[in-house]
Design a protein around this motif. Structure first.
Motif, PDB file in Angstrom:
ATOM      1  N   ASP A   1      10.839   3.534   2.780  1.00 21.89           N
ATOM      2  CA  ASP A   1      11.931   2.595   2.538  1.00 21.89           C
ATOM      3  C   ASP A   1      12.014   2.353   1.037  1.00 21.89           C
ATOM      4  O   ASP A   1      10.979   2.145   0.383  1.00 21.89           O
ATOM      5  N   ASP A   2      13.219   2.361   0.506  1.00 21.30           N
ATOM      6  CA  ASP A   2      13.361   2.139  -0.946  1.00 21.30           C
ATOM      7  C   ASP A   2      13.172   0.673  -1.311  1.00 21.30           C
ATOM      8  O   ASP A   2      12.972   0.343  -2.484  1.00 21.30           O
ATOM      9  N   GLU A   3      13.246  -0.243  -0.354  1.00 21.85           N
ATOM     10  CA  GLU A   3      13.016  -1.659  -0.629  1.00 21.85           C
ATOM     11  C   GLU A   3      11.527  -1.968  -0.510  1.00 21.85           C
ATOM     12  O   GLU A   3      10.932  -1.885   0.577  1.00 21.85           O
ATOM     13  N   LYS A   4      10.916  -2.335  -1.643  1.00 26.17           N
ATOM     14  CA  LYS A   4       9.475  -2.558  -1.686  1.00 26.17           C
ATOM     15  C   LYS A   4       9.024  -3.636  -0.703  1.00 26.17           C
ATOM     16  O   LYS A   4       8.021  -3.477   0.008  1.00 26.17           O
ATOM     17  N   ASP A   5       9.769  -4.767  -0.661  1.00 29.54           N
ATOM     18  CA  ASP A   5       9.378  -5.870   0.223  1.00 29.54           C
ATOM     19  C   ASP A   5       9.392  -5.434   1.689  1.00 29.54           C
ATOM     20  O   ASP A   5       8.512  -5.823   2.473  1.00 29.54           O
ATOM     21  N   MET A   6      10.387  -4.626   2.058  1.00 29.46           N
ATOM     22  CA  MET A   6      10.496  -4.186   3.455  1.00 29.46           C
ATOM     23  C   MET A   6       9.329  -3.294   3.843  1.00 29.46           C
ATOM     24  O   MET A   6       8.694  -3.493   4.884  1.00 29.46           O
TER      25      MET A   6
ATOM     26  N   GLN B  15       6.434  -3.042   2.442  1.00 29.91           N
ATOM     27  CA  GLN B  15       5.161  -3.763   2.406  1.00 29.91           C
ATOM     28  C   GLN B  15       4.995  -4.667   3.630  1.00 29.91           C
ATOM     29  O   GLN B  15       3.906  -4.745   4.201  1.00 29.91           O
ATOM     30  N   SER B  16       6.088  -5.322   4.029  1.00 25.18           N
ATOM     31  CA  SER B  16       5.978  -6.223   5.176  1.00 25.18           C
ATOM     32  C   SER B  16       5.724  -5.440   6.464  1.00 25.18           C
ATOM     33  O   SER B  16       4.911  -5.856   7.304  1.00 25.18           O
ATOM     34  N   ILE B  17       6.388  -4.283   6.623  1.00 26.52           N
ATOM     35  CA  ILE B  17       6.136  -3.443   7.801  1.00 26.52           C
ATOM     36  C   ILE B  17       4.699  -2.940   7.787  1.00 26.52           C
ATOM     37  O   ILE B  17       3.997  -2.959   8.799  1.00 26.52           O
ATOM     38  N   GLY B  18       4.239  -2.508   6.601  1.00 27.41           N
ATOM     39  CA  GLY B  18       2.878  -2.001   6.478  1.00 27.41           C
ATOM     40  C   GLY B  18       1.835  -3.052   6.792  1.00 27.41           C
ATOM     41  O   GLY B  18       0.850  -2.789   7.494  1.00 27.41           O
ATOM     42  N   GLN B  19       2.055  -4.271   6.297  1.00 32.90           N
ATOM     43  CA  GLN B  19       1.093  -5.349   6.544  1.00 32.90           C
ATOM     44  C   GLN B  19       1.045  -5.711   8.026  1.00 32.90           C
ATOM     45  O   GLN B  19      -0.029  -5.916   8.589  1.00 32.90           O
ATOM     46  N   TRP B  20       2.206  -5.785   8.644  1.00 32.85           N
ATOM     47  CA  TRP B  20       2.240  -6.147  10.069  1.00 32.85           C
ATOM     48  C   TRP B  20       1.523  -5.095  10.920  1.00 32.85           C
ATOM     49  O   TRP B  20       0.721  -5.421  11.796  1.00 32.85           O
TER      50      TRP B  20
ATOM     51  N   GLU C 184      -3.246   2.506  10.863  1.00 29.64           N
ATOM     52  CA  GLU C 184      -3.467   2.975   9.494  1.00 29.64           C
ATOM     53  C   GLU C 184      -2.111   3.363   8.908  1.00 29.64           C
ATOM     54  O   GLU C 184      -1.406   4.203   9.466  1.00 29.64           O
ATOM     55  N   THR C 185      -1.731   2.734   7.806  1.00 32.76           N
ATOM     56  CA  THR C 185      -0.398   2.951   7.252  1.00 32.76           C
ATOM     57  C   THR C 185      -0.450   3.537   5.843  1.00 32.76           C
ATOM     58  O   THR C 185      -1.450   3.398   5.137  1.00 32.76           O
ATOM     59  N   GLU C 186       0.629   4.205   5.477  1.00 28.50           N
ATOM     60  CA  GLU C 186       0.845   4.625   4.098  1.00 28.50           C
ATOM     61  C   GLU C 186       2.343   4.491   3.820  1.00 28.50           C
ATOM     62  O   GLU C 186       3.172   4.742   4.703  1.00 28.50           O
TER      63      GLU C 186
ATOM     64  N   ASN D 244      12.524  -7.436  15.692  1.00 29.44           N
ATOM     65  CA  ASN D 244      11.382  -8.195  16.179  1.00 29.44           C
ATOM     66  C   ASN D 244      10.103  -7.407  15.893  1.00 29.44           C
ATOM     67  O   ASN D 244       9.940  -6.290  16.402  1.00 29.44           O
ATOM     68  N   PRO D 245       9.161  -7.938  15.101  1.00 32.30           N
ATOM     69  CA  PRO D 245       7.928  -7.197  14.788  1.00 32.30           C
ATOM     70  C   PRO D 245       7.136  -6.783  16.030  1.00 32.30           C
ATOM     71  O   PRO D 245       6.558  -5.710  16.068  1.00 32.30           O
ATOM     72  N   ALA D 246       7.130  -7.647  17.058  1.00 32.84           N
ATOM     73  CA  ALA D 246       6.390  -7.303  18.277  1.00 32.84           C
ATOM     74  C   ALA D 246       7.014  -6.096  18.964  1.00 32.84           C
ATOM     75  O   ALA D 246       6.310  -5.217  19.479  1.00 32.84           O
TER      76      ALA D 246
END
Length: 441
Positions: free
Chosen positions: A11-16, A18-23, A30-32, A108-110
């Motif tokens: 995703d070109d949006e850093k916040d998006m 990062q938030s997906i990766g953290q969740w 395991e994310t990259e 929805n993250p879930a």
């Protein structure tokens, strides 16, 4: 053990991203992350051990172009597309191209987590099946599965390499549980037909009419075995169960092929009837056409100390699977393993090895008790007549050094300390038993 699945987030949006990766990280994945499709393509190849989550609208290579590139590399790679409000038509087009599913912002993250779980499960199955297909087409890998250093196993490997180069039909016989189907796979994999179709059909698993359709056709869905494997290999298990009418039909098909045959037949006989052979069950002209070349897979009781090598090998596999230490084999138990007649051969030994690991995990029971008690899936293994003491001592000594080298990953000093052996004596014994330190590093 199962391979850990990765999640590539693009995703070109850093916040998006990062938030997906953290969740997903908090959910145990395991994310990259990648800021664009071009960067992601450097890491995500045809056998990527995971899935991809990608935005559709990105600068440079957009999500649709990225998806098409991924599908051209590996059409079974699950790709979840993220779309903005009102981009549903684009998401539908992505599904048509090959996307696994799509998420519409705000999502929805879930729901995303459940979608990712499903996608990673599917990816793991696809990669496992792909690895199995590669393994079954890799001659060197299959030959390594024919474990053992006994003279009969050396001859078996030599026979496979020799006969594998021929197009002639082969008959494989031997007792139940000796690994005849594995030998058939190896024959195909080391020969000129290795890259072509390998089709397996059991003659005992179907009634006559159904078997006729599966072998000769016609089938309503798909190709019959002889057509499906054209130019490759057809393996007919339980060949002695082939009805007489189909024997005649198969003989005609073989004769029509000419010499050398375009499609090779490997027939496997599992006949266990006392005093009977495959030759007794097949019409003579078919038998001699199928048995142009013949391989008899040796029973486990004729393989000497291979029994201990195999027991250790499967014990290590099950110990890893169940997350515990492999059971230690006492000298008396090693002698009993070597003495046993193993009527179920390797299949039976695998069952005993698994039960020994489970017993060891509970901290109770002995290998000797398993050899004597039997069970629902394990026949009792009574010991046969004895062998010279020297054979037992050498077999146990080799197993002990081998196991200790494995445990210490080839550390000579650690093995010397545990076995109380001077360096020279250990070197001499390793040379005697053909144990190479490089195999344990």
């Amino acid at each position: 053990m199962a391979q850990a699945m990765k999640i590539a987030i693009v995703d070109d949006e850093k916040d998006m991203r990062q938030s997906i990766g953290q969740w997903l990280s908090l959910s145990g994945f395991e994310t990259e992350t990648f800021p664009g499709a071009e960067d992601a393509l450097k890491a995500v190849g045809a056998d990527y051990p995971g899935i991809v989550i990608s935005d559709i609208k990105m600068p440079g290579m957009d999500g649709m172009a990225f998806l098409k590139k991924l599908m051209s590399q590996d059409s079974s790679l699950p790709v979840i597309m993220i779309t903005g409000h009102g981009d549903v038509p684009m998401a539908v087009e992505a599904m048509r191209v090959g996307a696994f599913d799509f998420l519409e912002k705000p999502f929805n993250p879930a729901k995303m987590t459940e979608m990712v779980k499903t996608a990673t499960q599917r990816r793991r199955i696809a990669l496992d099946n792909r690895a199995l297909r590669r393994e079954l087409s890799d001659g060197s890998t299959l030959m390594k599965k024919l474990i053992g250093t006994s003279p009969v196993m050396d001859r078996l490997r030599e026979d496979i390499l020799d006969l594998g180069q021929s197009d002639a039909h082969v008959l494989i016989d031997g007792e139940t549980g000796t690994g005849k189907t594995l030998v058939a796979h190896a024959l195909h994999a080391v020969g000129a037909k290795a890259g072509r179709k390998f089709v397996l059909l059991s003659c005992a698993a179907h009634g006559e009419d159904e078997l006729s359709r599966k072998l000769f056709g016609p089938l309503e869905d798909g190709l019959h075995a002889l057509e499906d494997a054209r130019g490759g290999t057809v393996v007919l298990e339980d060949i002695e169960a082939l009805p007489e009418a189909l024997q005649a039909k198969l003989l005609t098909w073989i004769n029509d092929q000419g010499t050398p045959p375009e499609t090779r037949i490997i027939a496997i006989s599992n006949l266990q009837e006392q005093g009977k052979t495959c030759e007794d069950r097949l019409r003579p002209d078919l038998y001699y056409r199928l048995a142009t070349m013949k391989i008899t897979v040796p029973p486990l009781r004729s393989r000497g100390e291979d029994t201990l090598t195999l027991f250790t090998h499967f014990g290590d596999i099950f110990a890893d699977e169940y997350g515990c230490d492999a059971p230690k084999v006492a000298a008396q138990e090693a002698a009993q393993l070597l003495q046993a007649p193993w009527p179920g051969n390797i299949r039976q030994l695998i069952n005993v090895a698994e039960r020994a690991v489970l017993q060891s995990r509970r901290g109770s029971g002995t290998i000797a008790s398993l050899l004597m008690e039997g069970g629902d899936d394990v026949q009792p293994v009574m010991t046969t007549e004895g062998k010279p003491l020297k054979e037992y001592v050498e077999a146990f000594e080799r197993m002990l050094i081998d196991n200790t080298m494995r445990r210490h990953k080839g550390s000579i000093v650690a093995v010397m300390d545990e076995l109380c052996l001077p360096r020279r004596t250990l070197n001499e014994k390793m040379a005697k038993y053909n144990l190479q330190r490089s195999d344990y590093l």
